[in-house]
Structures are given as structure tokens and as C-alpha cells.
Design an enzyme around this catalytic site. Structure first.
Site, PDB file in Angstrom:
ATOM      1  N   THR A  61      84.565  45.232  80.211  1.00 16.10           N
ATOM      2  CA  THR A  61      84.542  43.777  80.345  1.00 16.10           C
ATOM      3  C   THR A  61      85.463  43.448  81.517  1.00 16.10           C
ATOM      4  O   THR A  61      86.059  44.351  82.114  1.00 16.10           O
ATOM      5  CB  THR A  61      85.069  43.087  79.067  1.00 16.10           C
ATOM      6  OG1 THR A  61      86.440  43.466  78.896  1.00 16.10           O
ATOM      7  CG2 THR A  61      84.267  43.489  77.844  1.00 16.10           C
ATOM      8  N   LEU A  78      87.070  45.831  88.803  1.00 16.82           N
ATOM      9  CA  LEU A  78      85.813  45.104  88.997  1.00 16.82           C
ATOM     10  C   LEU A  78      85.940  43.680  88.453  1.00 16.82           C
ATOM     11  O   LEU A  78      86.491  43.466  87.375  1.00 16.82           O
ATOM     12  CB  LEU A  78      84.681  45.843  88.283  1.00 16.82           C
ATOM     13  CG  LEU A  78      84.325  47.201  88.898  1.00 16.82           C
ATOM     14  CD1 LEU A  78      83.489  48.026  87.928  1.00 16.82           C
ATOM     15  CD2 LEU A  78      83.603  47.019  90.228  1.00 16.82           C
ATOM     16  N   HIS A 106      88.922  56.125  79.991  1.00 18.52           N
ATOM     17  CA  HIS A 106      90.315  55.839  80.326  1.00 18.52           C
ATOM     18  C   HIS A 106      91.183  56.873  79.624  1.00 18.52           C
ATOM     19  O   HIS A 106      91.009  57.113  78.421  1.00 18.52           O
ATOM     20  CB  HIS A 106      90.673  54.426  79.868  1.00 18.52           C
ATOM     21  CG  HIS A 106      92.071  54.043  80.238  1.00 18.52           C
ATOM     22  ND1 HIS A 106      92.430  53.734  81.533  1.00 18.52           N
ATOM     23  CD2 HIS A 106      93.198  53.955  79.507  1.00 18.52           C
ATOM     24  CE1 HIS A 106      93.719  53.467  81.572  1.00 18.52           C
ATOM     25  NE2 HIS A 106      94.215  53.596  80.355  1.00 18.52           N
ATOM     26  N   ASN A 151      84.428  64.199  85.911  1.00 20.00           N
ATOM     27  CA  ASN A 151      83.643  63.594  84.821  1.00 20.00           C
ATOM     28  C   ASN A 151      82.185  63.430  85.231  1.00 20.00           C
ATOM     29  O   ASN A 151      81.281  63.651  84.425  1.00 20.00           O
ATOM     30  CB  ASN A 151      84.257  62.261  84.391  1.00 20.00           C
ATOM     31  CG  ASN A 151      85.404  62.460  83.409  1.00 20.00           C
ATOM     32  OD1 ASN A 151      85.180  62.789  82.249  1.00 20.00           O
ATOM     33  ND2 ASN A 151      86.623  62.304  83.892  1.00 20.00           N
TER      34      ASN A 151
HETATM   35  C1  GRF Z   1      89.999  60.781  84.628  1.00 24.66           C
HETATM   36  O1  GRF Z   1      91.253  61.151  84.113  1.00 24.66           O
HETATM   37  C2  GRF Z   1      89.499  59.547  83.940  1.00 24.66           C
HETATM   38  O2  GRF Z   1      89.902  59.460  82.609  1.00 24.66           O
HETATM   39  C3  GRF Z   1      90.138  58.447  84.741  1.00 24.66           C
HETATM   40  O3  GRF Z   1      90.157  58.909  86.056  1.00 24.66           O
HETATM   41  C4  GRF Z   1      90.109  60.320  86.077  1.00 24.66           C
HETATM   42  C5  GRF Z   1      88.923  60.691  86.890  1.00 24.66           C
HETATM   43  O4  GRF Z   1      88.833  62.054  87.155  1.00 24.66           O
HETATM   44  N1  GRF Z   1      89.400  57.208  84.564  1.00 24.66           N
HETATM   45  P1  GRF Z   1      87.510  62.663  87.789  1.00 24.66           P
HETATM   46  O5  GRF Z   1      87.303  61.975  89.135  1.00 24.66           O
HETATM   47  O6  GRF Z   1      86.383  62.379  86.851  1.00 24.66           O
HETATM   48  O7  GRF Z   1      87.785  64.113  87.947  1.00 24.66           O
END
Ligand code: GRF
Length: 217
Positions: A145, A97, A113, A18
Site C-alpha cells: 500500500t 512508490l 521485507h 529474490n
Molecule cells: C532482500 O533482503 C529483500 O528482503 C529486501 O531487499 C533485499 C533484496 O535482495 N527487500 P535481492 O536483490 O533480492 O538479492
């Protein structure tokens, strides 16, 4: 008058796909922003190398070296603030957090998420959707939050669960959608059109649905 390009700080714990999507969205001009730093709580997070190869400065705040969550969160907040962010992006950041961190960045802290929140906060979201017999899965970008995966949703993307899906196949089909959804949600935040008041989210002054914008690729 010159307005500065909005600055992001991204927090990661692992592979960073991401995070990489943000780098590509900025390179491709679909997100008008700059990345001030990528910060990991895991020294060997694969995403750190991706960031470095893209010329982005990286930092590690290793949570194991801090006595408790609050002390870690205070150190993390100090590091994040050193990069003067307009928006902080949790991109696969795998630490819960506390308010020590969350309250400091209220209204400018986003997470992604991999479920259609409010369904399935926490872990194993894909398997839980399959086990429940759901017809759809998805991902949600939400403000953070101190309630785990409980802040107001900005955007969701949905996909159909196939009869043959495993948690792995579902995750693999969802991930490229996450990579489009997350920079789009960040761009909307940076446009100034979202307003958060009393825990409720408005877009251009109108209340958003409780599950956020239904985003289609
Ligand atoms: C993703 O599936 C995201 O939705 C979740 O953790 C994963 C992270 O993957 N919060 P990356 O490290 O971004 O490849």
C-alpha cells in the site's frame, strides 16, 4: 477452455537474488507462472544480467531521469502495464512508490521485507533487531500500500538470532529463507485463495493473523 499461465512482472534495483528465486521456482515447477519482464530503476543492477541469461526480457526505467516520484511512478506503471501482469513482484526494489503506482496495482503488488513486520519498516532491519535484543528476526511478504512496508502481511518466516550474529551474518542466513518464502507467497496469491477487503486479508474466507501465515521451510 484454456486458462493462461499467470504472468509476473518483477521490479528490481540490485543483485536480484529474490528475482532469481522466482526464475528457479518456475523452472523447478513449484510456481506455475511466467515472467513477462524484469524491470529495474538502476541501469547497472546485477539482476538484469541474470534475467537476460535466463531468456527473460528486461527493461530499465531510470528514476534519475524523471523530475519527481510521481512522474517516475507514472512511467514505471506504463512500462509494467505493457507486460500485462497478473501479479507484480517487488524484489529488492529500492524506491518508495507513491499512490500513482501503488493504487494502480492494488491487491496485485507484493513486496518482501527483511523483518518481522510490523517491526522495523524501512532500512537496517537486521541491525535494528540485534540492537533491540530480539530473540528472532525474519522476513515478511506483504501486499503493498502507500504506507511504507505497511500493507497487509501474507506470510512470515522466522529465524533465531544467535548471540554472535552481526547484521551481515543474520542477513546471510535469512536470504535463503526469503528465496523460499517469496515464491510460496506468490503461489498462494495466484491460487485465488487470498482475498483482500477493506485492508484485511482472508484465506479461504477466514481472516489471516495480523502478521500473516507463519511459514516454515
Ligand atoms: C532482500 O533482503 C529483500 O528482503 C529486501 O531487499 C533485499 C533484496 O535482495 N527487500 P535481492 O536483490 O533480492 O538479492
Amino acid at each position: 477452455m484454456t486458462t493462461r499461465v499467470p504472468r509476473l512482472v518483477l521490479l528490481i534495483s540490485g543483485r536480484g537474488s529474490n528475482m532469481e528465486a522466482f526464475i528457479r521456482a518456475i523452472e523447478g515447477g513449484t510456481l506455475q507462472a511466467t515472467i513477462g519482464a524484469v524491470i529495474s530503476n538502476e541501469p547497472d543492477a546485477a539482476g538484469l544480467e541474470i534475467a537476460e541469461q535466463a531468456g527473460i526480457q528486461t527493461r530499465v526505467v531510470p528514476h534519475r531521469e524523471y523530475g519527481n516520484r510521481e512522474v517516475f511512478d507514472a512511467a514505471l506503471a506504463t512500462e509494467v502495464l505493457a507486460h500485462d501482469p497478473d501479479l507484480v513482484i517487488l524484489a529488492g526494489f529500492m524506491r518508495i512508490l507513491t499512490p500513482v503506482f501503488v493504487d494502480r496495482f492494488a491487491g496485485k503488488l507484493l513486496n518482501i521485507h527483511p523483518s518481522l513486520l510490523p517491526k522495523y519498516p524501512g532500512l537496517h532491519t537486521h541491525q535494528r533487531a540485534i540492537d533491540a535484543g530480539d530473540s528472532e528476526a525474519g522476513a515478511t511478504v506483504h501486499y503493498v500500500t502507500s504506507e511504507l512496508d505497511g500493507g497487509p502481511p501474507v506470510m512470515q518466516v522466522r529465524l533465531t538470532i544467535r548471540p554472535e550474529d552481526s547484521a551481515e551474518s543474520l542477513a546471510a542466513r535469512l536470504l535463503p529463507l526469503e528465496h523460499q518464502l517469496y515464491p510460496a507467497a506468490a503461489a498462494l496469491h495466484l491460487s485465488g485463495r487470498l482475498h483482500l477487503s477493506n485492508g484485511l486479508l482472508e484465506l479461504d474466507g477466514e481472516p489471516l493473523p495480523a502478521t500473516g501465515i507463519d511459514w516454515r521451510p
